[in-house]
Design a protein around this motif. Structure first.
Motif, mmCIF file in Angstrom:
data_model
loop_
_atom_site.group_PDB
_atom_site.id
_atom_site.type_symbol
_atom_site.label_atom_id
_atom_site.label_comp_id
_atom_site.label_asym_id
_atom_site.label_seq_id
_atom_site.Cartn_x
_atom_site.Cartn_y
_atom_site.Cartn_z
ATOM 1 N N LYS A 118 8.903 7.156 30.398
ATOM 2 C CA LYS A 118 10.361 7.154 30.340
ATOM 3 C C LYS A 118 10.949 7.123 31.749
ATOM 4 O O LYS A 118 10.437 7.762 32.664
ATOM 5 N N THR A 119 12.024 6.364 31.910
ATOM 6 C CA THR A 119 12.805 6.392 33.135
ATOM 7 C C THR A 119 14.176 6.976 32.791
ATOM 8 O O THR A 119 14.471 7.226 31.623
ATOM 9 N N GLU A 120 14.999 7.167 33.786
ATOM 10 C CA GLU A 120 16.319 7.730 33.520
ATOM 11 C C GLU A 120 17.163 6.812 32.646
ATOM 12 O O GLU A 120 18.013 7.269 31.890
ATOM 13 N N GLN A 121 16.908 5.512 32.717
ATOM 14 C CA GLN A 121 17.739 4.561 31.988
ATOM 15 C C GLN A 121 16.972 3.723 30.966
ATOM 16 O O GLN A 121 17.503 2.763 30.447
ATOM 17 N N GLY A 122 15.751 4.118 30.666
ATOM 18 C CA GLY A 122 14.996 3.340 29.695
ATOM 19 C C GLY A 122 13.533 3.693 29.682
ATOM 20 O O GLY A 122 13.168 4.863 29.602
ATOM 21 N N VAL A 123 12.685 2.689 29.847
ATOM 22 C CA VAL A 123 11.261 2.944 29.721
ATOM 23 C C VAL A 123 10.455 1.879 30.479
ATOM 24 O O VAL A 123 10.847 0.716 30.567
ATOM 25 N N LYS A 124 9.335 2.336 31.057
ATOM 26 C CA LYS A 124 8.379 1.452 31.707
ATOM 27 C C LYS A 124 7.109 1.445 30.866
ATOM 28 O O LYS A 124 6.614 2.503 30.468
ATOM 29 N N VAL A 125 6.599 0.269 30.587
ATOM 30 C CA VAL A 125 5.423 0.132 29.716
ATOM 31 C C VAL A 125 4.361 -0.705 30.421
ATOM 32 O O VAL A 125 4.675 -1.742 31.023
ATOM 33 N N VAL A 126 3.129 -0.248 30.354
ATOM 34 C CA VAL A 126 1.988 -1.045 30.800
ATOM 35 C C VAL A 126 1.124 -1.304 29.578
ATOM 36 O O VAL A 126 0.669 -0.360 28.912
ATOM 37 N N GLU A 127 0.918 -2.567 29.260
ATOM 38 C CA GLU A 127 0.165 -2.959 28.061
ATOM 39 C C GLU A 127 -0.982 -3.865 28.499
ATOM 40 O O GLU A 127 -0.753 -4.909 29.114
ATOM 41 N N THR A 128 -2.215 -3.466 28.212
ATOM 42 C CA THR A 128 -3.377 -4.204 28.707
ATOM 43 C C THR A 128 -4.439 -4.333 27.629
ATOM 44 O O THR A 128 -4.384 -3.683 26.581
ATOM 45 N N SER A 129 -5.426 -5.170 27.914
ATOM 46 C CA SER A 129 -6.569 -5.335 27.023
ATOM 47 C C SER A 129 -7.741 -5.881 27.820
ATOM 48 O O SER A 129 -7.557 -6.585 28.828
ATOM 49 N N ASP A 130 -8.940 -5.559 27.366
ATOM 50 C CA ASP A 130 -10.155 -6.118 27.971
ATOM 51 C C ASP A 130 -10.521 -7.466 27.363
ATOM 52 O O ASP A 130 -11.415 -8.157 27.846
ATOM 53 N N ASP A 131 -9.825 -7.828 26.274
ATOM 54 C CA ASP A 131 -10.070 -9.083 25.568
ATOM 55 C C ASP A 131 -9.080 -10.132 26.090
ATOM 56 O O ASP A 131 -7.868 -9.966 25.969
#
Length: 545
Positions: free
Chosen positions: A337-350
């Motif tokens: 979460k950030t003050e104004q929203g959200v930071k997302v890291v989405e990864t895969s080994d495939d």
């Protein structure tokens, strides 16, 4: 235009509706179906089954949204040329049945012939009346009415007959034109006698209840699902669904998720989003200055994070989203979460899943840019791309990677002299592309078997590139990042013999004191004179803007 199907007729307005038990003896629009009494099916194929019609171009998505289950009985009300009849035949399978219902015998004959030609033995036809579907009592699991309800001449009597034909818990799926002053076409405004609210009110009078509306599916039409209540003392086997409440629409959790998503689509102009591609996925930042919107962003992402963990899909008619949730076990997701929203890291080994993740991130960005206009679309699964060639960094590590091309013409030659005129801007946390371009040239020499000493290079930084030479302390104070990301690369370039100069006039213009310039970078009198001098000395000129 959309399906101008035809079956019955329409009411004049909601105020003219009468109670279900009261006889509806007068057609609300006499003659509306005259053109369908003796239709030429071939002529109507060119009207109903063309890509310019939304319900045709979205036919697969519509059928998926209907959640038809194998073994069910589906009534296609106002079946016309049989577009959806054929699709429903595949959905119900050999143990199911599709009943094509229409007031035109020629349409029914066409449907029966084409179904038999296609080997679809589970299709039956039924000639209806202007005020009755003529379906047997409790014989139907799903009744589908696509761009036909506005043709009902006796809507209450017709819907009463359909109510009787539904099994307890049976569903009516209504697809019809959005009729909105100021946005609908003149044809819709003149042809369709009322809007969604009126049609829904009429259907509710027959004893059906509204289950849900699929707002993301269509743009010119709406998609609403109604259900025949199950008597309290009647036990029925639940129908298997696709994560949407046993096939009868979304449960409370899904409905809450949809409400949040629709809120964000309605407020998409207040959202900003950035996407950074990673080798194994994406890093995204989604925020809003509106506190309510920011809170909804966080709520939505938290819910989607849990859905990815559990493999509980949504937008089941959208091919890309279906593919994402099928591969949920291969996806790693971190949410901050950030003050104004959200930071997302989405990864895969495939690698194939990485492509899905990146495509999904692009689609979400389109949701932010266009709102419901984008949400109405189906998004295809991206083709599996071949593995990207591996770049090499023989002289300058981590920057300016190049692909060896030993058989290509115009290979690097020893003895060249080059001056880079760099004015390009860069984000505070990013390396200036002028410096990266110099690294690339050196690495091109390296993969060709030459050394850094085989080429003389000068880079002159000015304009928006001037800040690239500030020391860490000055850079941090001015741009709120921990260190100047350009300095390590500048040091590597200098080790390789590159002359790095900064324009003294640009320093003055930008308000950067000489003392803020990092050690080891000479200040030129001006970029103009530096570039002219180098060209006079035989240097080739390369601008980086």
């Amino acid at each position: 235009m959309n399906r101008i199907v035809h079956m019955f007729g329409v009411l004049a307005c909601a105020a003219s509706c009468v109670a279900v038990g009261v006889a509806q003896e007068k057609s609300v629009k006499p003659g509306i179906n005259d053109s369908f009494r003796e239709p030429d099916p071939k002529e109507f194929l060119g009207k109903f089954e063309v890509e310019s019609r939304e319900v045709f171009s979205h036919r697969k998505e519509i059928v998926a949204a209907c959640e038809i289950q194998p073994g069910q009985t589906v009534a296609d009300i106002g079946a016309g040329t049989g577009l959806f009849t054929r699709l429903f035949s595949e959905a119900v399978g050999k143990d199911g049945k599709v009943i094509a219902v229409d007031i035109a015998q020629k349409f029914l004959d066409h449907i029966l012939a084409t179904s038999r030609d296609a080997g679809q033995r589970n299709v039956e036809t039924l000639l209806s009346k202007a005020d009755s579907t003529e379906l047997p009592p409790e014989s139907v699991d799903v009744a589908f009415i696509c761009d036909t309800y506005h043709h009902f001449e006796f809507p209450l009597k017709t819907m009463a007959s359909l109510h009787r034909a539904l099994k307890p818990g049976g569903r009516v799926i209504l697809v019809d034109f959005r009729r909105v002053d100021g946005s609908s076409t003149d044809w819709v405004m003149n042809h369709v006698r009322a809007g969604q609210e009126v049609f829904e009110a009429e259907i509710l009078q027959t004893g059906l209840k509204k289950v849900y509306e699929e707002r993301e599916l269509l743009k010119e039409n709406y998609f609403v699902v109604f259900e025949k209540p199950t008597p309290a003392n009647t036990a029925t086997e639940p129908r298997p669904g696709r994560g949407r409440g046993m096939g009868r629409g979304p449960g409370p959790e899904m409905r809450a998720d949809q409400d949040v998503f629709h809120f964000l689509l309605d407020h998409h102009k207040e959202i900003r989003r950035s996407v950074k591609r990673l080798d194994n996925g994406v890093e995204t930042l989604t925020e809003s200055d509106n506190k309510e919107v920011a809170t909804k962003i966080q709520e939505h992402v938290a819910s989607m994070h849990q859905r990815i963990k559990d493999g509980r899909g949504l937008r089941f008619w959208d091919e890309l989203f279906v593919a994402i949730f099928q591969k949920h076990a291969s996806i790693k997701m971190t949410v901050e979460k950030t003050e104004q929203g959200v930071k997302v890291v989405e990864t895969s080994d495939d690698k194939a899943v990485v492509r899905l993740i990146q495509a999904h991130a692009e689609v979400v960005s389109q949701f932010v840019a266009h709102g419901f206009d984008e949400a109405h679309k189906n998004h295809p699964v991206p083709a599996v791309l071949p593995a990207a060639p591996k770049l090499e960094f023989p002289i300058i590590p981590k920057h300016g990677g190049v692909l060896p091309r030993p058989k290509a013409v115009e290979q690097p030659r020893a003895g060249a002299k080059v001056v880079f005129d760099a004015t390009a801007d860069a984000k505070p946390a990013d390396v200036n592309k002028g410096l990266d371009r110099v690294a690339r040239l050196l690495n091109l020499y390296g993969v060709a078997g030459l050394k850094a000493q085989d080429v003389k290079i000068t880079i002159v930084l000015h304009g928006e590139a001037t800040k690239s030479v500030l020391n860490d302390a000055a850079y941090k104070e001015r741009f709120q990042v921990e260190q100047n990301p350009n300095l390590p690369l500048i040091r590597e370039l200098q080790k390789a013999g590159v002359e790095v100069l900064v324009c003294g006039q640009a320093l003055n213009y930008k308000g950067f004191p000489d003392g803020e310039v990092t050690d080891g970078v000479p200040i030129a009198a001006a970029a103009l004179t530096a570039v002219i001098n180098k060209q006079t000395d035989g240097y080739s000129y390369i601008p980086v803007q």
